[in-house]
Design a protein around this motif. Structure first.
Motif, PDB file in Angstrom:
ATOM      1  N   SER A  55     133.697  51.269-122.742  1.00 39.89           N
ATOM      2  CA  SER A  55     134.356  51.216-121.443  1.00 39.89           C
ATOM      3  C   SER A  55     133.587  52.027-120.406  1.00 39.89           C
ATOM      4  CB  SER A  55     135.791  51.729-121.572  1.00 39.89           C
ATOM      5  OG  SER A  55     136.419  51.814-120.314  1.00 39.89           O
ATOM      6  N   ILE A  56     133.113  53.209-120.809  1.00 44.34           N
ATOM      7  CA  ILE A  56     132.354  54.055-119.872  1.00 44.34           C
ATOM      8  C   ILE A  56     131.030  53.398-119.499  1.00 44.34           C
ATOM      9  CG2 ILE A  56     131.212  56.286-119.619  1.00 44.34           C
ATOM     10  CD1 ILE A  56     133.382  57.454-121.452  1.00 44.34           C
ATOM     11  N   ILE A  57     130.369  52.790-120.492  1.00 44.30           N
ATOM     12  CA  ILE A  57     129.099  52.105-120.217  1.00 44.30           C
ATOM     13  C   ILE A  57     129.319  50.927-119.275  1.00 44.30           C
ATOM     14  CG2 ILE A  57     127.243  50.756-121.286  1.00 44.30           C
ATOM     15  CD1 ILE A  57     127.558  52.515-123.768  1.00 44.30           C
ATOM     16  N   GLY A  58     130.414  50.193-119.479  1.00 47.15           N
ATOM     17  CA  GLY A  58     130.716  49.076-118.589  1.00 47.15           C
ATOM     18  C   GLY A  58     130.967  49.530-117.165  1.00 47.15           C
ATOM     19  N   GLN A  59     131.673  50.658-116.984  1.00 47.86           N
ATOM     20  CA  GLN A  59     131.906  51.187-115.636  1.00 47.86           C
ATOM     21  C   GLN A  59     130.593  51.628-114.987  1.00 47.86           C
ATOM     22  OE1 GLN A  59     135.271  53.998-115.339  1.00 47.86           O
ATOM     23  NE2 GLN A  59     135.881  53.308-117.391  1.00 47.86           N
ATOM     24  N   PHE A  60     129.682  52.191-115.797  1.00 43.95           N
ATOM     25  CA  PHE A  60     128.378  52.609-115.253  1.00 43.95           C
ATOM     26  C   PHE A  60     127.553  51.407-114.829  1.00 43.95           C
ATOM     27  CE2 PHE A  60     123.840  53.288-116.221  1.00 43.95           C
ATOM     28  CZ  PHE A  60     123.540  54.229-115.248  1.00 43.95           C
ATOM     29  N   ASN A  61     127.533  50.361-115.672  1.00 43.78           N
ATOM     30  CA  ASN A  61     126.755  49.151-115.332  1.00 43.78           C
ATOM     31  C   ASN A  61     127.325  48.445-114.110  1.00 43.78           C
ATOM     32  OD1 ASN A  61     125.016  49.580-117.498  1.00 43.78           O
ATOM     33  ND2 ASN A  61     126.269  48.346-118.912  1.00 43.78           N
ATOM     34  N   ALA A  62     128.649  48.578-113.906  1.00 43.91           N
ATOM     35  CA  ALA A  62     129.280  47.939-112.743  1.00 43.91           C
ATOM     36  C   ALA A  62     129.132  48.790-111.493  1.00 43.91           C
ATOM     37  CB  ALA A  62     130.763  47.685-113.030  1.00 43.91           C
ATOM     38  N   GLY A  63     128.530  49.960-111.609  1.00 41.09           N
ATOM     39  CA  GLY A  63     128.328  50.815-110.455  1.00 41.09           C
ATOM     40  C   GLY A  63     129.528  51.650-110.078  1.00 41.09           C
ATOM     41  N   LEU A  64     130.547  51.698-110.950  1.00 37.19           N
ATOM     42  CA  LEU A  64     131.735  52.485-110.649  1.00 37.19           C
ATOM     43  C   LEU A  64     131.544  53.969-110.971  1.00 37.19           C
ATOM     44  CD1 LEU A  64     134.460  50.037-112.046  1.00 37.19           C
ATOM     45  CD2 LEU A  64     133.686  50.319-109.678  1.00 37.19           C
ATOM     46  N   LEU A  65     130.573  54.285-111.813  1.00 35.01           N
ATOM     47  CA  LEU A  65     130.285  55.670-112.191  1.00 35.01           C
ATOM     48  C   LEU A  65     128.802  55.944-112.012  1.00 35.01           C
ATOM     49  CD1 LEU A  65     132.314  56.032-115.538  1.00 35.01           C
ATOM     50  CD2 LEU A  65     132.972  56.894-113.279  1.00 35.01           C
ATOM     51  N   SER A  66     128.502  57.164-111.582  1.00 34.84           N
ATOM     52  CA  SER A  66     127.100  57.575-111.526  1.00 34.84           C
ATOM     53  C   SER A  66     126.644  57.953-112.932  1.00 34.84           C
ATOM     54  CB  SER A  66     126.950  58.760-110.579  1.00 34.84           C
ATOM     55  OG  SER A  66     127.654  59.891-111.095  1.00 34.84           O
ATOM     56  N   ARG A  67     125.335  58.183-113.087  1.00 32.23           N
ATOM     57  CA  ARG A  67     124.813  58.553-114.403  1.00 32.23           C
ATOM     58  C   ARG A  67     125.402  59.887-114.867  1.00 32.23           C
ATOM     59  NH1 ARG A  67     120.533  56.956-117.429  1.00 32.23           N
ATOM     60  NH2 ARG A  67     119.910  55.509-115.764  1.00 32.23           N
ATOM     61  N   GLU A  68     125.538  60.830-113.944  1.00 30.55           N
ATOM     62  CA  GLU A  68     126.075  62.141-114.312  1.00 30.55           C
ATOM     63  C   GLU A  68     127.547  62.039-114.710  1.00 30.55           C
ATOM     64  OE1 GLU A  68     124.323  61.469-111.680  1.00 30.55           O
ATOM     65  OE2 GLU A  68     122.437  62.529-112.161  1.00 30.55           O
ATOM     66  N   GLU A  69     128.313  61.238-113.963  1.00 33.04           N
ATOM     67  CA  GLU A  69     129.734  61.071-114.286  1.00 33.04           C
ATOM     68  C   GLU A  69     129.918  60.375-115.631  1.00 33.04           C
ATOM     69  OE1 GLU A  69     131.647  60.681-109.780  1.00 33.04           O
ATOM     70  OE2 GLU A  69     130.965  58.898-110.864  1.00 33.04           O
ATOM     71  N   ALA A  70     129.092  59.361-115.885  1.00 30.70           N
ATOM     72  CA  ALA A  70     129.182  58.656-117.166  1.00 30.70           C
ATOM     73  C   ALA A  70     128.816  59.581-118.324  1.00 30.70           C
ATOM     74  CB  ALA A  70     128.278  57.424-117.143  1.00 30.70           C
ATOM     75  N   ARG A  71     127.765  60.393-118.144  1.00 30.42           N
ATOM     76  CA  ARG A  71     127.357  61.320-119.203  1.00 30.42           C
ATOM     77  C   ARG A  71     128.448  62.362-119.464  1.00 30.42           C
ATOM     78  NH1 ARG A  71     122.666  62.388-121.559  1.00 30.42           N
ATOM     79  NH2 ARG A  71     121.559  61.018-120.095  1.00 30.42           N
ATOM     80  N   GLU A  72     129.087  62.816-118.393  1.00 28.58           N
ATOM     81  CA  GLU A  72     130.153  63.798-118.552  1.00 28.58           C
ATOM     82  C   GLU A  72     131.326  63.219-119.330  1.00 28.58           C
ATOM     83  OE1 GLU A  72     133.087  66.593-115.758  1.00 28.58           O
ATOM     84  OE2 GLU A  72     131.473  65.391-114.867  1.00 28.58           O
ATOM     85  N   LYS A  73     131.696  61.949-119.041  1.00 30.65           N
ATOM     86  CA  LYS A  73     132.793  61.325-119.782  1.00 30.65           C
ATOM     87  C   LYS A  73     132.408  61.072-121.239  1.00 30.65           C
ATOM     88  CE  LYS A  73     135.197  58.980-115.987  1.00 30.65           C
ATOM     89  NZ  LYS A  73     136.535  59.535-116.332  1.00 30.65           N
ATOM     90  N   ILE A  74     131.157  60.693-121.487  1.00 29.94           N
ATOM     91  CA  ILE A  74     130.708  60.476-122.861  1.00 29.94           C
ATOM     92  C   ILE A  74     130.750  61.769-123.666  1.00 29.94           C
ATOM     93  CG2 ILE A  74     128.687  59.950-124.284  1.00 29.94           C
ATOM     94  CD1 ILE A  74     129.935  57.469-123.333  1.00 29.94           C
ATOM     95  N   ASP A  75     130.349  62.863-123.020  1.00 30.48           N
ATOM     96  CA  ASP A  75     130.349  64.166-123.720  1.00 30.48           C
ATOM     97  C   ASP A  75     131.740  64.609-124.104  1.00 30.48           C
ATOM     98  OD1 ASP A  75     127.621  64.261-123.541  1.00 30.48           O
ATOM     99  OD2 ASP A  75     127.598  65.522-121.715  1.00 30.48           O
ATOM    100  N   LYS A  76     132.749  64.137-123.390  1.00 35.13           N
ATOM    101  CA  LYS A  76     134.125  64.558-123.688  1.00 35.13           C
ATOM    102  C   LYS A  76     134.711  63.819-124.886  1.00 35.13           C
ATOM    103  CE  LYS A  76     135.375  66.054-119.036  1.00 35.13           C
ATOM    104  NZ  LYS A  76     136.301  65.849-117.889  1.00 35.13           N
ATOM    105  N   ILE A  77     134.004  62.756-125.337  1.00 40.40           N
ATOM    106  CA  ILE A  77     134.476  62.048-126.532  1.00 40.40           C
ATOM    107  C   ILE A  77     133.968  62.796-127.751  1.00 40.40           C
ATOM    108  CG2 ILE A  77     134.488  59.856-127.791  1.00 40.40           C
ATOM    109  CD1 ILE A  77     133.882  58.422-125.218  1.00 40.40           C
TER     110      ILE A  77
END
Length: 411
Positions: A384-406
Motif C-alpha cells: 500500500s505504501i509503495i502504491g501511494q509513492f508510485n502514485a505521487g501521494l507520498l514523497s520518498r522520505e515519507e514512504a521510507r518513514e512509513k515503511i520503517d514503522k512496520i
C-alpha cells in the motif's frame, strides 16, 4: 460411630435452624462471612490473595501465565552510546540487580518477573533504588512488601510510608518507585487481578470439598443383602429361636463373603439382594457441569479463557487465535508499566554515571503463532505504501518513514 455421626448431622441441622434470624447471610449450608466495616485492611487483603495463589491451582496457573507472557525478553536501544559501551552498561546493571549473591546472572530478568507477579497479585509494585558508597551508581534495588506500605494524602499529593508494628518511615520520592494496576484518585494502591474472585474461588473449593466427601461416602456400588426375619415355630423356645435365626444370618453372610467373581448366590426367596451406590455417571456428570460453571467464572475474573489454563471445553482454533490476539494487546498495555519502571531505573543509573543520551525499552513479543497472517499483513501494508509513492501521494522520505514503522513480528 454411626450414632456419633448422626448426632453430628443433627447438630448441624440444629445450627442451621437457629440462624434463621441472624444477620449473617448463609448460602447453601455454609456461612458467608462479610468483611467488617465495608472491607478488609489492605494488608489482610494482600495476604489473602497470596494465600489463594499458593493453594488454588487455577489461580496459580493464571498468575503464572500472565507473568510469563508479560515478562518477554527486554531489549535496550541507546541513541548516543556506542554499541560496545551500551552492551557493557547492560551487563553491569544486570549484575547489580541480582537479588542475592548466589544468583550469578539474570538480574534484570528476575526483577521484571517479580514486577509482574507482584503487580498481578498485590495490585501494585514498590521498591527503592540503593546507591553505592561513592554515589556514582546503583548498588541494587530493594523491593518492598506492599502489605507494609501506607498512604497519606497531603496538599502536594500522596505520601508513602513503610509502616510496621514498631515504626513508620517516610519513603523518599527521588529514590522510591511505586506503580499500581488500575489505581484511582481516591485509592492509589491499585486493584489486584484476583480482586473479583474471592467469593467465587471459595465456592469452587467448597464444591470440590463437597464432591470429595460425597464420593468418599458413596464410593462404588455395593451389594445390600436383606434377610427376612424367620417366623418362630410353634412350641419353640425363645432361646432356640434366637439361636436358629442367628445361625441362618451367619450362614448367609458367609455365603456372600466366600463368593468369587464368577460365582452366583443361591438362596431361599426370603433373601433380597439390591445394589446401592452412585448408580452410573449421572452424579459425576452433574459435579462436572457445576465445577465447569465455577471455572468459567474464575477465568472471567482473571481475564483468561479456560483453554489457556488447560481446560478443554471445545474451543475452536479460530476462536482461540482471536482470544490470544486480544490477550496480547492486554499484555502490551500492562508492559507499559514495566517500561516506565525500567526507564526510571536505567535513566537514574545513566545520570549517576554521567552518561549521555536516552534509552528505548522494547519487549520482544514476537512469536511463531500466527506468523503467516502477520507476514501477509506486513506485505499488504508495504504494498500500500509503495502504491501511494508510485502514485505521487507520498514523497520518498515519507514512504521510507512509513515503511520503517512496520516492525515485523511485533504486536
Amino acid at each position: 460411630m454411626l450414632r456419633n455421626r448422626l448426632k453430628a448431622i443433627l447438630g448441624k441441622e440444629k445450627n442451621k435452624m437457629s440462624v434463621k434470624n441472624s444477620e449473617t447471610p448463609r448460602l447453601s449450608g455454609f456461612e458467608l462471612k462479610l468483611p467488617m466495616n465495608g472491607g478488609f485492611r489492605a494488608r489482610d487483603r494482600i495476604s489473602l490473595y497470596r494465600f489463594l495463589v499458593d493453594n488454588i491451582p487455577i489461580l496459580n496457573g493464571a498468575i503464572w501465565l500472565w507473568t510469563r507472557l508479560c515478562a518477554a525478553p527486554v531489549e535496550f536501544k541507546f541513541d548516543r552510546l556506542p554499541e560496545a559501551q551500551a552492551a557493557r552498561f547492560i551487563k553491569e546493571i544486570d549484575r547489580v540487580l541480582i537479588p542475592t549473591s548466589y544468583q550469578k546472572s539474570g538480574g534484570i530478568e528476575t526483577l521484571v518477573s517479580g514486577f509482574f507477579r507482584t503487580l498481578f497479585i498485590d495490585g501494585c509494585f514498590g521498591g527503592q533504588a540503593i546507591l553505592n558508597a561513592s554515589g556514582n551508581g546503583l548498588a541494587g534495588f530493594k523491593q518492598y512488601d506492599n502489605r507494609y506500605l501506607s498512604f497519606e494524602k497531603q496538599s502536594s499529593g500522596w505520601r508513602l510510608y513503610c509502616e510496621t508494628d514498631n515504626a513508620k518511615v517516610s519513603l523518599e520520592p527521588s529514590s522510591f518507585y511505586f506503580t499500581a494496576l488500575d489505581s484511582q484518585a481516591d485509592d492509589p494502591r491499585g486493584a489486584s487481578l484476583l480482586s473479583s474472585i474471592e467469593f467465587i474461588s471459595h465456592l469452587e473449593q467448597k464444591l470440590i470439598f463437597d464432591m470429595a466427601e460425597n464420593l468418599e461416602r458413596s464410593g462404588y456400588q455395593r451389594i445390600q443383602v436383606q434377610l427376612k426375619k424367620p417366623e418362630r415355630a410353634p412350641g419353640e423356645s425363645e432361646a432356640n429361636y434366637i439361636q436358629r435365626a442367628n445361625n441362618y444370618f451367619d450362614s448367609t453372610v458367609e455365603l456372600f463373603k466366600n463368593l468369587r467373581p464368577a460365582d452366583s448366590a443361591v438362596t431361599w426367596d426370603d433373601v433380597q439382594i439390591t445394589a446401592v451406590g452412585p448408580g452410573g455417571q449421572g452424579a459425576a456428570s452433574s459435579w462436572y457441569l457445576y465445577h465447569r460453571a465455577l471455572i468459567e467464572n474464575i477465568c472471567a475474573g482473571v481475564h483468561l479463557d479456560p483453554f489457556m489454563l488447560g481446560y478443554s471445553f471445545g474451543t475452536t482454533q479460530t476462536w482461540a487465535k482471536f482470544k490470544f490476539e486480544l490477550m496480547m494487546r492486554q499484555i502490551v498495555a500492562v508492559q507499559e508499566k514495566a517500561k516506565g519502571f525500567l526507564q526510571w531505573l536505567l535513566d537514574l543509573e545513566m545520570a549517576l554515571r554521567g552518561l549521555p543520551g536516552n534509552i528505548e525499552i522494547v519487549f520482544d513479543n514476537r512469536r511463531v503463532f500466527g506468523s503467516l497472517e502477520r507476514f501477509q499483513a506486513e506485505k499488504i501494508a508495504a504494498d500500500s505504501i509503495i502504491g501511494q509513492f508510485n502514485a505521487g501521494l507520498l514523497s520518498r522520505e515519507e514512504a521510507r518513514e512509513k515503511i520503517d514503522k512496520i516492525e515485523p513480528g511485533v504486536v
